[in-house]
Design an enzyme around this catalytic site. Structure first.
Site, PDB file in Angstrom:
ATOM      1  N   GLY A 139      -3.909  17.626  16.049  1.00  0.00           N
ATOM      2  CA  GLY A 139      -4.899  17.679  17.321  1.00  0.00           C
ATOM      3  C   GLY A 139      -5.330  19.248  17.217  1.00  0.00           C
ATOM      4  O   GLY A 139      -5.767  19.825  16.257  1.00  0.00           O
ATOM      5  N   SER A 180      -0.799  20.956  11.402  1.00  0.00           N
ATOM      6  CA  SER A 180      -2.231  21.097  10.779  1.00  0.00           C
ATOM      7  C   SER A 180      -3.105  20.247  11.519  1.00  0.00           C
ATOM      8  O   SER A 180      -2.766  20.017  12.821  1.00  0.00           O
ATOM      9  CB  SER A 180      -2.103  20.312   9.369  1.00  0.00           C
ATOM     10  OG  SER A 180      -1.645  18.978   9.784  1.00  0.00           O
ATOM     11  N   LYS A 181      -4.416  20.069  11.304  1.00  0.00           N
ATOM     12  CA  LYS A 181      -5.340  19.481  12.040  1.00  0.00           C
ATOM     13  C   LYS A 181      -4.975  18.069  12.597  1.00  0.00           C
ATOM     14  O   LYS A 181      -5.238  17.716  13.429  1.00  0.00           O
ATOM     15  CB  LYS A 181      -6.536  19.239  11.029  1.00  0.00           C
ATOM     16  CG  LYS A 181      -7.697  20.522  10.994  1.00  0.00           C
ATOM     17  CD  LYS A 181      -8.812  20.018  10.253  1.00  0.00           C
ATOM     18  CE  LYS A 181      -9.464  21.171   9.720  1.00  0.00           C
ATOM     19  NZ  LYS A 181     -10.719  20.908   8.823  1.00  0.00           N
ATOM     20  N   ARG A 182      -4.151  17.372  11.652  1.00  0.00           N
ATOM     21  CA  ARG A 182      -3.646  16.125  12.108  1.00  0.00           C
ATOM     22  C   ARG A 182      -2.897  16.181  13.666  1.00  0.00           C
ATOM     23  O   ARG A 182      -2.754  15.375  14.141  1.00  0.00           O
ATOM     24  CB  ARG A 182      -2.569  15.876  11.127  1.00  0.00           C
ATOM     25  CG  ARG A 182      -2.088  14.337  11.105  1.00  0.00           C
ATOM     26  CD  ARG A 182      -1.374  14.309   9.541  1.00  0.00           C
ATOM     27  NE  ARG A 182      -0.454  15.265   9.275  1.00  0.00           N
ATOM     28  CZ  ARG A 182       0.815  15.314   9.570  1.00  0.00           C
ATOM     29  NH1 ARG A 182       1.274  14.449  10.576  1.00  0.00           N
ATOM     30  NH2 ARG A 182       1.764  16.297   9.326  1.00  0.00           N
TER      31      ARG A 182
END
Ligand code: GLU
Length: 473
Positions: A243, A239-241
Site C-alpha cells: 500500500g 514494498s509497494k505491494r
C-alpha cells in the site's frame, strides 16, 4: 569534532517510507548532538536515475520537515574525483587492472560452485603486468588485504567482524570507465567530512569493503550505524505491494508530517512508555545508539492512532497548510483562513486524518448542500420535526445578533415552547445544516456556519419537511 551525517538516496523513485525513516534518524541524531545533516543524491547510475525522483525526494523530505543543512549534492558531479582516487590507488599499487573476460569469470565461478566454494573473484590479474592484447578492455580492482580482519563497533549492530579473506577484490572502475558505488561513496564520505554513516542494514555487506578502502587511502574511517529494515505486516520487506509507501502518499491520505515522524521513530526506538512525541521532543531525546536490532513492522492502524493524537494536540495553524490542500482535493478553494482556523478546534477530536476533517468541514464552505445522507434523513427528518423546526427558523430569523449565547437562548425558547428534549430538535437541525447526523455541538455548528447560510439551509429543511408531509397526506 562536530557530527556530520548524510542521507544518500539513489534517485530511482519516490521517497520511500523506509528511506524517510533513515533520513529521520539521521536528522534526529544530528539535532540531538548538534551537527550538520547533508543530502547527497547518488545519481551515478545514469540509466536508473530520474530528475522527477530527485524532485520527489526533496518534496518528501521537505514535507516531513527534514530539509538538510547542506546539499543536495549530486554524486555524479564528483565523478572525476572518484576516478582520480582510483588512479592514485593504481599508482600506489593498492589497485590493479583486471582484463578477465566475462567467459573467463563465468568459468571461474562455475568451477568454484562445483567445488562447493562461494563464487568470487580469485585475484588472477593481481600478478598480470601486461594486457592480454593491446587495447584489451579492463576494470580496475582494489587490491585488498588478504589477511587480518575488518572490525567496527556499529552503533546499532554492536561489534562486527569480517575476515579479509572472506572478501574479494572489489571493482572500483567499470570497463566503461565509470566508478562503482563503493568507490564513489568512500570518496564522497571522505570529501564531505562525514563522520557517522547512518543507513539501512542492507548495506552491511558493503561496509567492510568501504572500510578497507578508507584504510588503503589512509583516511579517517567514519562510524557506522546500520538500521534494521522496515517490513510489512506479512514479514516481507516493505514494498509497494503493502500500500502507501511513498511519503507523499501519506500526505494524500491526510496524515500529518509530525505523526508520520512520530510513528517512524517508534519503529525501533523508545523512550520509556511514551508513545506520542512532538518533533522537538524527538530531536532532543533520540539517540541512534538506542535503536534496537530487530526488524520493524509497519502497522497502519498504529499510524492512524498516532495521527489522531497529533491532530488533537496540534495548534490549528499547524494543520492549516495540509488542511487547505485536502479541502482543495474535494473542490473547496479560496477558503477564508480566519474562518477555517476558528472552525478547526471543533473538529480536532473528531478526525483521525485530515481527509476526514476536510470532509466533515466541507458543509461550512460549500455555498449550499444539495443532499441529505439517506440514513440521517430517514432517521431525523421526520414530519413531527416540522413545527419546531419552522418555529426555530422563524425565531432565528428575527434574532439579529449571531452569537453562541443568543443562538442558545433561541434554542432554549423553542424547546420550552414545544416541551421537547434537545436531541429531538438538534438532530433535524444538524441534518438540515450539514446533510449528516454528525457535526460539532449544534450551537457551534450554527455559529460557525454563519447567519446567512444557516437560515437558508434551515428554510430548505422546512421546505423539505413540508413537501414530505404533503406527499404523505
Ligand atoms: N545510495 C544508497 C541507497 O540508496 C545508499 C548508500 C549509503 O547510504 O551508503 O541505498
Amino acid at each position: 569534532m562536530t557530527l556530520r551525517t548524510r542521507f544518500a538516496p539513489s534517485p530511482t523513485g519516490f521517497l520511500h517510507i523506509g528511506g524517510a525513516r533513515t533520513a529521520l534518524f539521521c536528522h534526529l541524531h544530528t539535532r540531538h548532538y548538534g551537527g550538520t545533516t547533508i543530502l547527497r543524491i547518488e545519481d551515478t547510475d545514469r540509466e536508473r536515475s530520474k530528475s522527477e525522483a530527485v524532485e520527489a525526494i526533496l518534496a518528501g523530505m521537505h514535507w516531513l520537515g527534514l530539509d538538510p543543512d547542506e546539499g543536495p549534492y549530486f554524486q555524479s558531479s564528483h565523478c572525476e574525483k572518484h576516478l582520480e582516487i582510483a588512479e592514485q590507488l593504481l599508482i600506489g599499487e593498492r589497485a590493479y587492472r583486471c582484463y578477465c573476460t566475462k567467459e573467463e569469470l563465468d568459468e571461474m565461478r562455475d568451477k568454484q560452485r562445483a567445488a562447493g566454494l562461494k563464487p568470487r573473484y580469485d585475484g588472477r590479474c593481481r600478478n598480470r603486468s601486461e594486457p592480454p592484447q593491446e587495447g584489451a578492455p579492463f576494470v580496475i580492482r582494489f587490491l585488498r588485504p588478504t589477511t587480518g580482519e575488518v572490525v567496527w563497533e556499529d552503533k546499532i549492530q554492536g561489534e562486527v567482524r569480517v575476515r579479509n579473506d572472506e572478501l574479494d577484490d572489489l571493482i572500483l572502475v567499470r570497463s566503461d570507465g565509470s566508478p562503482t558505488y563503493n568507490l564513489s561513496v568512500v570518496v564522497d564520505d571522505h570529501d564531505m567530512g562525514i563522520n557517522l554513516v547512518i543507513r539501512g542494514e542492507d548495506h552491511l555487506s558493503n561496509t567492510p569493503r568501504q572500510i578497507q578502502l578508507f584504510e588503503a587511502l589512509a583516511w579517517d574511517v567514519p562510524e557506522y550505524a546500520h538500521m534494521p529494515l522496515l517490513h510489512g505486516s506479512d514479514g516481507a520487506k516493505l514494498s509497494k505491494r503493502h500500500g502507501a509507501v511513498s511519503v507523499l502518499s501519506f500526505r494524500e491520505e491526510g496524515f500529518l508530517p509530525s505523526a508520520v515522524n512520530n510513528y517512524l521513530v517508534r519503529l525501533g526506538w523508545s523512550h520509556g512508555d511514551q508513545e506520542i512525541f512532538t518533533m522537538q521532543e524527538m530531536e532532543s531525546l533520540f539517540d541512534i545508539c538506542e535503536v534496537g536490532r530487530s526488524a520493524a513492522i509497519f502497522n497502519n492502524d498504529k499510524l492512524l492512532w498516532i495521527n489522531s493524537h497529533h491532530i488533537m494536540d496540534s495548534p490549528p495553524e499547524e494543520l492549516l497548510e495540509d488542511l487547505l490542500y485536502q479541502l482543495e482535493q474535494i473542490g473547496i478553494e479560496n477558503v477564508d483562513k480566519v474562518k477555517l482556523l476558528s472552525a478547526v478546534p471543533e473538529f480536532q477530536e473528531r478526525s483521525k486524518t485530515l481527509v476526514e476533517m476536510a470532509q466533515k468541514m466541507a458543509f461550512l464552505f460549500l455555498d449550499d448542500i444539495d443532499y441529505y445522507e439517506p440514513t440521517a434523513a430517514k432517521k431525523y427528518m421526520k414530519i413531527s420535526a416540522l413545527p419546531p423546526l419552522t418555529e426555530l427558523t422563524r425565531r432565528l430569523e428575527s434574532n439579529n445578533e449571531w452569537t453562541l449565547e443568543s443562538i442558545e437562548k433561541v434554542f432554549a425558547s423553542v424547546l420550552a415552547a414545544f416541551e421537547m428534549k434537545m436531541g429531538k430538535l438538534a438532530q433535524p437541525v444538524r441534518v438540515a445544516l450539514t446533510g449528516t447526523a454528525t457535526s460539532p455541538g449544534i450551537y457551534e455548528t450554527l455559529y460557525l456556519l454563519g447567519r446567512t447560510k444557516s437560515l437558508s439551509r434551515l428554510q430548505a429543511g422546512v421546505l423539505y419537511l413540508e413537501e414530505k408531509s404533503q406527499s404523505t397526506d
